[in-house]
Design a protein around this motif. Structure first.
Motif, PDB file in Angstrom:
ATOM      1  N   VAL A 188       0.813  -1.317   0.221  1.00 40.10           N
ATOM      2  CA  VAL A 188      -0.001   0.029  -0.081  1.00 40.10           C
ATOM      3  C   VAL A 188       0.810   1.208   0.133  1.00 40.10           C
ATOM      4  N   ARG A 189       0.803   1.946  -1.110  1.00 39.25           N
ATOM      5  CA  ARG A 189       1.730   3.341  -1.218  1.00 39.25           C
ATOM      6  C   ARG A 189       0.875   4.573  -0.334  1.00 39.25           C
ATOM      7  N   GLY A 190      -0.539   4.426  -0.362  1.00 42.31           N
ATOM      8  CA  GLY A 190      -1.005   5.581   0.496  1.00 42.31           C
ATOM      9  C   GLY A 190      -2.513   5.166   0.518  1.00 42.31           C
ATOM     10  N   LEU A 205      -5.355  -1.225   5.499  1.00 46.24           N
ATOM     11  CA  LEU A 205      -4.844  -0.658   4.215  1.00 46.24           C
ATOM     12  C   LEU A 205      -3.874   0.655   4.751  1.00 46.24           C
ATOM     13  N   ARG A 206      -3.287   0.477   5.641  1.00 45.78           N
ATOM     14  CA  ARG A 206      -2.443   1.545   6.166  1.00 45.78           C
ATOM     15  C   ARG A 206      -1.377   1.858   5.380  1.00 45.78           C
ATOM     16  N   GLY A 220       7.441   4.278   6.825  1.00 45.59           N
ATOM     17  CA  GLY A 220       6.094   4.668   7.797  1.00 45.59           C
ATOM     18  C   GLY A 220       5.340   3.368   8.116  1.00 45.59           C
ATOM     19  N   VAL A 221       5.865   2.080   8.022  1.00 45.61           N
ATOM     20  CA  VAL A 221       5.217   0.969   8.528  1.00 45.61           C
ATOM     21  C   VAL A 221       4.761   1.023  10.197  1.00 45.61           C
ATOM     22  N   VAL A 222       3.735   0.863  10.407  1.00 43.19           N
ATOM     23  CA  VAL A 222       3.293   0.858  11.955  1.00 43.19           C
ATOM     24  C   VAL A 222       2.993  -0.634  12.114  1.00 43.19           C
ATOM     25  N   GLN A 223       3.628  -1.060  13.070  1.00 44.19           N
ATOM     26  CA  GLN A 223       3.442  -2.403  13.715  1.00 44.19           C
ATOM     27  C   GLN A 223       2.179  -2.195  15.049  1.00 44.19           C
TER      28      GLN A 223
END
Length: 898
Positions: free
Chosen positions: A65-67, A120-121, A162-165
């Motif tokens: 997912v880019r955005g 879809l973040r 920007g990945v958020v776990q």
């Protein structure tokens, strides 16, 4: 909470709307869900990179997912979620360059949009399946199916900073490869409704499987699981969201679901049977049906459950047949009265009739109840066999009841049986040269014999025989005919009691009192015999005529009224192939009457296209000639009048075509006017979906009016008969038709069963292409019963070479009921042929097919027989015993098939 197959869906599913939708499909428990089988499996979704996409063709791929953004829709209300994805890594594996696409979702639910936004973040790795389209020059997927992939299986670490776990997020797959395998699998397709989609049915069933296996979470109830595959308004006014894979799907690759499911769902089939037939375990079969890895596994699993249904049903049938011998019955060994009756008949019995009567006599002399199915062609003499059996019961000091499906047929049976009993000692049984010339099943001959036996001075008695539907006192005319008829002293005063729902209250009470007295008698009844008010304490024999018109519950109600179980003889003229009879009536001994009485001539059958004016004119001229020769003609229509339920409005178009059968100027003018009115009022020939609509059905009222105005029928009186007519009208119409006062009878299919007028030589069936083969065979059997030449005309509007035309050609080409029955089963299926009361309506067998699965049924019956021989009570097969009990309990689903 411990989940079992008996757990209700409402106790584990929080979405009450979905619970109601599933309940409307018959899915109430977890077991119902697992046996709600898909009718097909969709093809696997091909893997393609975005640059390989084909507009309008489903595809599957993985992407990052880019955005993502959420846009409120002020005009339409609700929200639009857009996400941009890139398939760079997946495209490399496909040896093409990466590309971008847009995913679009719509929903009124803010909670659902928030849940989808979390999945879809930016930076998330997803596997996607959907149908690509193009919007503003960019590739787009609207409401695709998505699966989230656990971190670490996608691009190199650090590529997307920007990945958020989020530890609370549950991923659908551990790896991209596993997700692609999962999302591209063949998907089962279920019979859905406007309240629930096939995808939602699939989702609910799969999560039931996970709960049974102990690997599932909550069943659908919150916004996160309301994820249909296509965009459409939901029941609550929102727009449906994106499809998701069931939670915990990836764990199945390690057999966690299969292992847990095996503990929750034990096998029903004995292990030796399962192994010898190379079948799956029951848990494996359910998993492969509702969550198949490939089409081969799906087909093998369906085959396993089909065999299980065959084995359980055949075990139940054989066990029921064996258990019947444990019941006590009233032995009927007195055959003197029966033999005197046979000797008094003004015709010789056929070899088949003698054989069946002897078999029944042996069965009824035993101390356990007879259970026999008598199948015979139209006019093969089943009534004589039934009367002989009932006289054996009455001659032994007991009671017998004959149950007919219609009042017309019950009254005819009552009159015919009464006439037969009058003739027992009224006809010389020596060498009578005229005896062999009589038709063995001709009521006219029986009535003549009865008249000769009646008292010459008893005019009322003669009237009772001549018009039995008006006077029920068959011989003496001095007793209350509405209640019963009684023969003379030489017949041991065996009363023949008529009991129908249409009787007047006083007559009905007298009939019920006579039956309740326990005195030896013969009772002829309609469905009134199934009522609680009917009591026959000395009942030794129950005869069910046209058994396919009655449900199993009704059949059993008579057998369980008393402590002693009566003997049972069920009869049918609807041809049933032996394989079908083995499936539905495997608990019965089966006899076939295939030999028609001597003197019968074959019925000549013609297919007449309704738009062929010359052929229609010739047909009507031929019918007029037969009427002038003293014969009768039936005309059958599917509707009563223009207001009757049908597929169209009043059928003046079809009726107006009758006008071209004659060259009369006046009639052609009338027909032209009718055609003009039809053209002005007829509906469009295109339905909403563009398919051509069927022409409206012909009605009795319209056809009677049109035919009576034809020159060919000038001076001929017409009568009409429908199910709406009251009892007195029906009796008068049939009496006038038999006497010849009204030689043409325009009727609905109310004449299909049992109506017997020997003088009837012609039958015209309008809209014949809209009937089943067995019904056409029954209707055709109304003519040719008097030994004269006879004709059947099938009026058709079917297209040449179409299925309807092929059905009519089967009827035209053979008089063999077995061939017709086999063709009818192949054309329509067993449910329609035998009726919903016996099959399809509350189907216990959901996969078994009589025509296609003959070998399966035969094999299952053989193996079940061997098993019961070694273990009659199934004490060593607890699960099978439970399945058999469930199959037979309450008779709701006993002996049924879809």
């Amino acid at each position: 909470m411990s989940i079992t197959l008996n757990t209700t869906m409402s106790s584990i599913m929080t979405n009450k709307r979905r619970v109601g939708a599933l309940k409307s499909l018959g899915v109430v428990t977890v077991g119902d869900a697992l046996t709600y089988y898909p009718f097909r499996v969709a093809d696997p979704v091909p893997l393609r990179a975005l640059r390989e996409a084909r507009i309008g063709e489903r595809m599957a791929f993985s992407a990052s997912v880019r955005g993502m953004r959420v846009v409120p829709m002020n005009v339409r209300r609700g929200y639009r979620l857009e996400a941009v994805v890139d398939d760079g890594d997946f495209a490399v594996s496909r040896h093409v360059a990466g590309a971008a696409a847009r995913l679009v979702f719509f929903s009124y639910k803010k909670q659902y949009v928030d849940w989808l936004s979390m999945r879809l973040r930016s930076g998330a790795i997803v596997v996607i399946a959907g149908e690509p389209s193009e919007f503003n020059g960019q590739l787009q997927f609207t409401h695709p199916e998505i699966m989230t992939v656990a971190p670490g299986s996608g691009p190199a670490d650090g590529e997307y900073s920007g990945v958020v776990q989020m530890s609370a997020l549950k991923y659908d797959a551990d790896t991209v490869e596993a997700g692609l395998r999962r999302i591209s699998r063949p998907r089962p397709v279920y019979h859905a409704s406007s309240r629930i989609s096939s995808e939602h049915i699939h989702e609910s069933i799969v999560q039931c499987i996970e709960l049974l296996a102990g690997t599932g979470q909550d069943l659908p109830g919150d916004a996160a699981t309301e994820a249909p595959q296509t965009m459409k308004p939901m029941e609550d006014g929102g727009i449906s969201g994106a499809g998701t894979a069931p939670a915990g799907a990836e764990s199945r690759s390690g057999n966690a679901v299969a292992v847990g499911l095996a503990r929750a769902i034990p096998d029903v089939l004995p292990e030796s049977v399962r192994e010898s037939n190379h079948l799956l375990h029951r848990a494996e079969a359910f998993l492969a049906i509702h969550d198949p890895l490939n089409t081969a596994d799906f087909k093998r699993a369906i085959g396993t459950m089909r065999y299980e249904e065959a084995f359980v049903s055949q075990t139940a049938l054989l066990q029921s047949r064996s258990n019947v011998r444990k019941d006590a019955a009233l032995p009927c060994a007195g055959v003197a009265l029966r033999d005197r009756f046979i000797e008094s008949l003004p015709f010789p019995l056929t070899g088949g009739q003698r054989e069946v009567i002897d078999d029944i006599g042996v069965d009824m002399a035993r101390e356990y109840p007879m259970q026999r199915l008598l199948q015979g062609e139209v006019g093969s003499g089943k009534t004589v066999v039934a009367v002989a059996a009932m006289l054996q019961a009455a001659g032994s000091g007991h009671q017998a009841v004959l149950v007919a499906p219609t009042q017309v047929l019950a009254e005819q049976h009552h009159a015919t049986i009464s006439a037969m009993l009058c003739a027992i000692d009224g006809v010389e049984t020596g060498d009578d040269p005229s005896r062999d010339a009589l038709s063995p099943n001709d009521p006219a001959d029986l009535i003549k014999a009865a008249e000769s036996a009646a008292d010459d001075g008893d005019a009322k008695g003669r009237a009772a025989v001549k018009h039995p539907v008006k006077h029920s006192g068959a011989c003496s005319g001095k007793q209350d005919g509405a209640a019963h008829a009684q023969s003379d002293a030489n017949t041991r005063h065996v009363p023949v009691i008529l009991l129908t729902g249409g009787m007047k209250l006083a007559a009905r009470r007298r009939a019920l009192a006579l039956a309740a007295s326990g005195d030896p008698c013969i009772i002829v009844a309609t469905h009134a015999a199934f009522s609680k008010t009917f009591q026959a304490p000395n009942l030794a024999l129950v005869v069910i005529d046209e058994q396919h018109r009655f449900g199993v519950e009704q059949r059993e109600s008579l057998r369980t009224k008393n402590d002693v179980v009566p003997h049972l003889l069920v009869m049918t003229a609807t041809p049933i192939p032996r394989t079908a009879a083995m499936t539905w009536f495997g608990d019965l001994d089966i006899s076939w009457l295939t030999e028609l009485p001597g003197g019968r001539k074959p019925i000549r059958t013609f297919i007449v296209p309704e738009d062929d004016g010359r052929m229609m004119g010739s047909m009507f001229a031929h019918i007029r000639g037969r009427i002038d020769a003293g014969e009768r003609a039936y005309v059958v229509c599917p509707r009563i009048d223009a207001d009757d339920e049908s597929d169209g409005d009043d059928d003046t178009s079809g009726a107006s075509q009758i006008g071209v059968y004659d060259d009369s100027d006046a009639y052609r003018r009338e027909s032209a006017a009718a055609a003009a009115n039809t053209a002005a009022s007829a509906p469009s020939q295109e339905d909403g979906d563009g398919a051509p609509s069927r022409p409206p059905l012909h009605s009795v009222a319209e056809i009677e009016r049109r035919l009576s105005s034809l020159p060919q029928f000038r001076g001929v009186r017409f009568a009409t008969l429908t199910g709406r007519d009251d009892d007195a009208t029906k009796q008068q119409v049939m009496a006038d038709f038999a006497d010849g006062a009204t030689p043409v009878l325009v009727a609905t299919t109310v004449i299909e069963v049992g109506v017997d007028v020997p003088q009837a030589s012609c039958i015209v069936i309008f809209d014949a292409d809209r009937y089943g083969l067995s019904q056409l065979h029954q209707l055709r059997g109304r003519v040719g019963r008097g030994g004269t030449d006879s004709w059947a005309f099938l009026i058709s509007r079917a297209e040449d070479g179409g299925p309807a035309q092929q059905r009519l050609q089967v009827i035209q080409g053979t008089l063999d009921g077995a061939q017709i029955a086999q063709a009818d089963l192949e054309f329509r299926g067993a449910g329609d042929v035998l009726g919903d009361a016996q099959s399809g309506g509350k189907s216990g067998l959901k996969l078994l097919r009589v025509v296609k699965d003959v070998k399966i049924i035969a094999d299952a019956r053989e193996r079940a027989g061997r098993l019961l021989a070694d273990d009659p009570d199934l004490s060593g097969e607890v699960e099978l015993a439970g399945a058999v009990l469930d199959f037979t309990r309450g008779n709701e689903t006993f002996l049924t098939s879809s």
